[in-house]
Scaffold this active site. Structure first.
Site, mmCIF file in Angstrom:
data_model
loop_
_atom_site.group_PDB
_atom_site.id
_atom_site.type_symbol
_atom_site.label_atom_id
_atom_site.label_comp_id
_atom_site.label_asym_id
_atom_site.label_seq_id
_atom_site.Cartn_x
_atom_site.Cartn_y
_atom_site.Cartn_z
ATOM 1 N N LYS A 22 0.827 -1.089 0.002
ATOM 2 C CA LYS A 22 0.013 -0.091 -0.518
ATOM 3 C C LYS A 22 0.906 1.247 0.469
ATOM 4 O O LYS A 22 0.826 2.153 -0.750
ATOM 5 C CB LYS A 22 -1.090 -0.007 1.523
ATOM 6 C CG LYS A 22 -1.764 1.078 1.316
ATOM 7 C CD LYS A 22 -2.418 1.229 2.859
ATOM 8 C CE LYS A 22 -1.268 1.680 4.103
ATOM 9 N NZ LYS A 22 -1.486 3.251 4.251
ATOM 10 N N ASN A 23 2.038 1.087 1.068
ATOM 11 C CA ASN A 23 2.806 2.540 0.922
ATOM 12 C C ASN A 23 3.127 2.970 -0.475
ATOM 13 O O ASN A 23 3.720 4.142 -0.476
ATOM 14 C CB ASN A 23 3.257 2.350 2.122
ATOM 15 C CG ASN A 23 2.688 2.503 3.172
ATOM 16 O OD1 ASN A 23 1.247 2.863 3.536
ATOM 17 N ND2 ASN A 23 3.362 2.246 4.363
ATOM 18 N N ARG A 93 -2.874 10.257 4.964
ATOM 19 C CA ARG A 93 -1.156 10.895 5.035
ATOM 20 C C ARG A 93 -1.068 11.409 4.236
ATOM 21 O O ARG A 93 0.065 11.914 3.577
ATOM 22 C CB ARG A 93 -0.567 10.054 5.614
ATOM 23 C CG ARG A 93 0.541 9.727 6.256
ATOM 24 C CD ARG A 93 0.305 10.953 7.029
ATOM 25 N NE ARG A 93 1.718 11.703 7.092
ATOM 26 C CZ ARG A 93 2.511 12.891 8.153
ATOM 27 N NH1 ARG A 93 1.392 13.571 8.093
ATOM 28 N NH2 ARG A 93 3.546 13.269 8.023
ATOM 29 N N CYS A 117 -3.707 8.300 10.349
ATOM 30 C CA CYS A 117 -4.032 7.814 11.304
ATOM 31 C C CYS A 117 -3.005 8.746 12.396
ATOM 32 O O CYS A 117 -2.436 9.152 12.577
ATOM 33 C CB CYS A 117 -3.488 6.898 11.610
ATOM 34 S SG CYS A 117 -4.574 5.202 10.557
ATOM 35 N N ARG A 122 3.440 14.309 13.841
ATOM 36 C CA ARG A 122 3.226 13.552 12.053
ATOM 37 C C ARG A 122 3.316 15.755 11.883
ATOM 38 O O ARG A 122 3.030 15.580 10.466
ATOM 39 C CB ARG A 122 1.883 13.310 11.571
ATOM 40 C CG ARG A 122 1.844 11.621 12.198
ATOM 41 C CD ARG A 122 1.375 10.955 11.543
ATOM 42 N NE ARG A 122 2.048 10.179 10.091
ATOM 43 C CZ ARG A 122 1.441 8.993 9.965
ATOM 44 N NH1 ARG A 122 0.048 8.717 9.474
ATOM 45 N NH2 ARG A 122 1.284 8.429 9.298
ATOM 46 N N ASP A 125 7.583 19.287 8.212
ATOM 47 C CA ASP A 125 8.848 19.867 8.082
ATOM 48 C C ASP A 125 9.365 20.245 7.102
ATOM 49 O O ASP A 125 10.682 20.467 6.277
ATOM 50 C CB ASP A 125 8.872 20.677 9.497
ATOM 51 C CG ASP A 125 8.900 19.789 10.167
ATOM 52 O OD1 ASP A 125 8.820 18.587 10.251
ATOM 53 O OD2 ASP A 125 10.658 19.583 10.263
ATOM 54 N N GLN A 126 10.126 18.502 6.608
ATOM 55 C CA GLN A 126 11.172 18.296 6.221
ATOM 56 C C GLN A 126 10.785 18.191 4.902
ATOM 57 O O GLN A 126 11.625 18.208 3.844
ATOM 58 C CB GLN A 126 11.689 16.232 7.055
ATOM 59 C CG GLN A 126 12.111 16.728 8.621
ATOM 60 C CD GLN A 126 12.995 17.559 8.185
ATOM 61 O OE1 GLN A 126 14.266 17.436 8.218
ATOM 62 N NE2 GLN A 126 13.349 18.804 9.088
ATOM 63 N N ASP A 305 5.695 0.013 11.971
ATOM 64 C CA ASP A 305 4.354 -0.343 11.557
ATOM 65 C C ASP A 305 3.506 -1.612 12.298
ATOM 66 O O ASP A 305 2.619 -2.442 12.193
ATOM 67 C CB ASP A 305 3.806 -0.736 10.109
ATOM 68 C CG ASP A 305 3.969 0.707 9.246
ATOM 69 O OD1 ASP A 305 3.410 2.005 10.359
ATOM 70 O OD2 ASP A 305 3.315 1.060 8.598
ATOM 71 N N ILE A 327 9.257 6.012 17.267
ATOM 72 C CA ILE A 327 8.967 6.675 15.716
ATOM 73 C C ILE A 327 7.804 8.105 15.925
ATOM 74 O O ILE A 327 7.632 9.073 15.662
ATOM 75 C CB ILE A 327 8.708 6.160 14.597
ATOM 76 C CG1 ILE A 327 9.595 4.632 14.493
ATOM 77 C CG2 ILE A 327 8.478 6.936 12.965
ATOM 78 C CD1 ILE A 327 11.167 5.431 13.882
ATOM 79 N N ARG A 397 -8.430 0.380 5.076
ATOM 80 C CA ARG A 397 -7.655 1.550 4.790
ATOM 81 C C ARG A 397 -6.306 0.642 3.970
ATOM 82 O O ARG A 397 -5.928 1.044 3.021
ATOM 83 C CB ARG A 397 -6.881 2.661 5.704
ATOM 84 C CG ARG A 397 -8.450 3.568 5.802
ATOM 85 C CD ARG A 397 -7.394 3.979 7.127
ATOM 86 N NE ARG A 397 -6.815 5.407 6.392
ATOM 87 C CZ ARG A 397 -6.882 6.404 6.520
ATOM 88 N NH1 ARG A 397 -6.874 6.765 7.684
ATOM 89 N NH2 ARG A 397 -5.701 7.057 6.012
HETATM 90 C C1 UD1 Z 1 5.504 6.773 6.797
HETATM 91 C C2 UD1 Z 1 4.300 5.519 6.591
HETATM 92 C C3 UD1 Z 1 3.649 4.874 8.088
HETATM 93 C C4 UD1 Z 1 5.002 4.384 8.790
HETATM 94 C C5 UD1 Z 1 5.937 5.470 8.102
HETATM 95 C C6 UD1 Z 1 7.677 5.181 9.850
HETATM 96 C C7 UD1 Z 1 3.551 5.806 4.554
HETATM 97 C C8 UD1 Z 1 2.005 6.481 4.104
HETATM 98 N N1 UD1 Z 1 2.748 6.164 6.170
HETATM 99 O O1 UD1 Z 1 4.563 7.350 6.859
HETATM 100 O O2 UD1 Z 1 2.815 3.943 7.194
HETATM 101 O O3 UD1 Z 1 4.416 4.412 9.733
HETATM 102 O O4 UD1 Z 1 6.170 5.804 7.103
HETATM 103 O O5 UD1 Z 1 7.655 4.033 8.660
HETATM 104 O O6 UD1 Z 1 3.711 5.421 3.601
HETATM 105 N N2 UD1 Z 1 8.561 13.738 10.886
HETATM 106 C C9 UD1 Z 1 9.133 14.897 11.129
HETATM 107 N N3 UD1 Z 1 8.487 15.668 10.016
HETATM 108 C C10 UD1 Z 1 8.770 15.803 8.663
HETATM 109 C C11 UD1 Z 1 8.647 14.053 8.379
HETATM 110 C C12 UD1 Z 1 8.258 13.071 9.838
HETATM 111 O O7 UD1 Z 1 9.047 15.157 12.668
HETATM 112 O O8 UD1 Z 1 8.545 16.498 7.865
HETATM 113 C C13 UD1 Z 1 8.702 12.650 12.063
HETATM 114 C C14 UD1 Z 1 7.170 12.363 12.117
HETATM 115 O O9 UD1 Z 1 6.921 12.530 13.136
HETATM 116 C C15 UD1 Z 1 7.928 10.512 12.655
HETATM 117 C C16 UD1 Z 1 9.399 10.282 12.041
HETATM 118 O O10 UD1 Z 1 10.168 11.522 11.242
HETATM 119 O O11 UD1 Z 1 8.319 10.859 13.763
HETATM 120 C C17 UD1 Z 1 8.877 9.352 10.920
HETATM 121 O O12 UD1 Z 1 8.222 9.886 10.324
HETATM 122 P P1 UD1 Z 1 7.603 9.863 8.699
HETATM 123 O O13 UD1 Z 1 8.647 8.747 8.111
HETATM 124 O O14 UD1 Z 1 8.349 10.345 7.551
HETATM 125 O O15 UD1 Z 1 6.277 8.608 8.251
HETATM 126 P P2 UD1 Z 1 5.472 9.088 7.174
HETATM 127 O O16 UD1 Z 1 5.432 9.642 5.763
HETATM 128 O O17 UD1 Z 1 3.888 9.589 8.017
#
Ligand code: UD1
Length: 430
Positions: A22-23, A93, A117, A122, A125-126, A305, A327, A397
């Site tokens: 899915k992702n 997301r 979720c 979440r 900023d990055q 996950d 995470i 989902r």
């Molecule tokens: C994706 C997956 C989700 C999985 C996660 C970690 C999808 C749609 N979702 O979520 O199922 O649980 O990877 O493997 O693929 N963070 C920041 N700033 C940012 C981005 C992330 O602080 O701009 C933090 C997040 O709050 C979190 C960590 O970085 O603590 C990792 O998040 P991230 O890898 O970005 O997860 P998602 O892409 O949201």
């Protein structure tokens, strides 16, 4: 309202085939709009998040042809808007991938702030840091992320946090930027490699995906392709834990064993037998599980996950386990639901101390998010008596034909949406 009802206690035995990831699919569907030519995507999982993404792409003007349940043809030559307004996309997301895709192709994107979720704060900023480094102006106004650029230029970007979403998003935009981008401290999850392979099959020049430095040389344009999505690592892991928690014996087919290493290692520590084949893993969980300690980490560490599924299994292990979630800060909500089933779990910040009980007992519980929901289904299938789970839209989902696949392994589970159907299940379950 749809619910799952199940009678626990049967060891799950047999074979199951894993669907497409899915992702990975969500990133790939977004990236498919970066060319004007036809793109065919196979091994697409038939789950609700995918349908929401397909609707969003269609609403901005792309032609989407469902070839069959697991294959789609997309032509984005007709895209006439860079503003995504679909209501459902707000709940998801991965809507953020449309920012990178539209910005790369059209140099402009307006996309609702991502939902998804409620597993933590979440932030994005990055993602925005990366887009800005490529020369885009990014702002958040009235609940939308707006990104514009006269043109995008390659850049040297260091991610402060290892982020799956930011890595894929920046990779997409940079694929059509002028010049070279170096993305450091990139995430290494299997679906990052899959999206990179997909973009490369469209003519992009991306090297190093799967390591923490990705080098992208921008190209003028991308072309059409035919591509099959990799198997879903998390769905595969969920069925592996289903064998463990029900003391069953499941051959999980159509997976990539390398992607499963962290999960296989934990199941071995918990006393399961693991037999690895080229594209399958058999898990034999015929005895009471042993406790273990788990810390979630970016790939190749143990995936966040898969944390709830492990938590459910450890709730019936012989002894005490410690699970650290590093995470997302809000990923232990399933513990309250498991407590209704008799589990003994104490949460302290990002740590769960789980003291296994002999058996869980059936209860009325609710899915609090996608993976927590799947974990609760596993708990219900191992518990004594009847369990009902509400709010299963979360589970739908991300798991294709979940209840059918579980039934084929011997689970007594049904999707019901009326009192009459519940009574019917109770009668059949005896
Ligand atoms: C994706 C997956 C989700 C999985 C996660 C970690 C999808 C749609 N979702 O979520 O199922 O649980 O990877 O493997 O693929 N963070 C920041 N700033 C940012 C981005 C992330 O602080 O701009 C933090 C997040 O709050 C979190 C960590 O970085 O603590 C990792 O998040 P991230 O890898 O970005 O997860 P998602 O892409 O949201």
């Amino acid at each position: 309202m749809d619910q799952y009802i199940m009678k626990g206690g049967n060891p799950l035995v047999g074979e199951v085939t894993v669907s497409g990831a899915k992702n990975a699919a969500l990133g790939i569907l977004a990236a498919a709009i970066m060319t004007d030519e036809d793109v065919r995507i196979d091994n697409l999982p038939d789950v609700s998040d995918i349908n929401v993404m397909l609707n969003a792409i269609e609403e901005i003007g792309a032609r989407v042809e469902r070839i069959h349940r697991n294959a789609v043809r997309i032509n984005a030559g007709t895209v006439n808007a860079v503003c995504v307004e679909t209501e459902n996309i707000r709940r998801m997301r991965a809507s953020y991938y449309l920012i990178g895709a539209l910005l790369g192709k059209h140099k402009s994107a307006t996309v609702p702030m991502p939902g998804g979720c409620q597993i933590g704060s979440r932030p994005i900023d990055q993602h925005l840091k990366g887009f800005r480094a490529l020369g885009a102006d990014c702002r958040i106004t009235n609940g939308n992320v707006i990104a514009d650029a006269a043109s995008l230029s390659g850049s040297h970007i260091y991610l402060d946090i290892v982020s799956v979403g930011a890595t894929i998003n920046i990779m997409m935009a940079a694929a059509l930027a002028k010049g070279k981008t170096v993305l450091e401290n990139a995430a290494k999850e299997p679906h990052i490699v899959d999206v990179a392979n997909f973009l490369n099959s469209m003519g992009a020049n991306i090297k190093g995906a799967g390591t923490d430095v990705i080098r992208i040389t921008g190209v003028e344009r991308l072309h059409g392709t035919t591509y099959a999505i990799i198997p879903d690592q998390i769905e595969a892991g969920t069925f592996m834990f289903a064998a463990a928690i029900t003391r069953g014996d499941i051959m999980v087919r159509n997976l990539i064993p390398k992607h499963m290493e962290a999960i296989s290692a934990k199941l071995l520590e918990m006393g399961c037998e693991i037999l690895e084949f080229d594209d399958a893993i058999r898990v034999v969980g015929s005895q009471r599980l042993r406790p273990t300690n788990i810390k979630t980490l970016p790939y190749p560490g143990y995936p966040t996950d898969m944390q709830p599924q492990a938590g459910a299994a450890l709730a019936v292990a012989r002894g005490t386990s410690v699970v650290i979630e590093s995470i997302f800060e809000n990923r232990f909500r399933y513990a309250d639901e498991l407590a209704r089933m008799g589990a003994n779990i104490k949460i302290e910040g990002n740590t769960a101390v789980i003291t296994g009980v002999e058996r869980l007992t059936g209860a009325e519980i609710r899915a609090c998010d996608l993976r927590a929901g799947a974990a609760l289904v596993l708990a219900g299938l191992s518990a004594e008596g009847i369990t009902t789970i509400s709010d299963i839209a979360y589970i739908q989902r991300g798991y294709e034909h979940f209840e059918e696949k579980l039934r084929a392994l011997g689970a007594e589970i049904a999707l019901v949406n009326s009192e009459r159907e519940i009574q019917k299940f109770m009668l059949c379950a005896g």
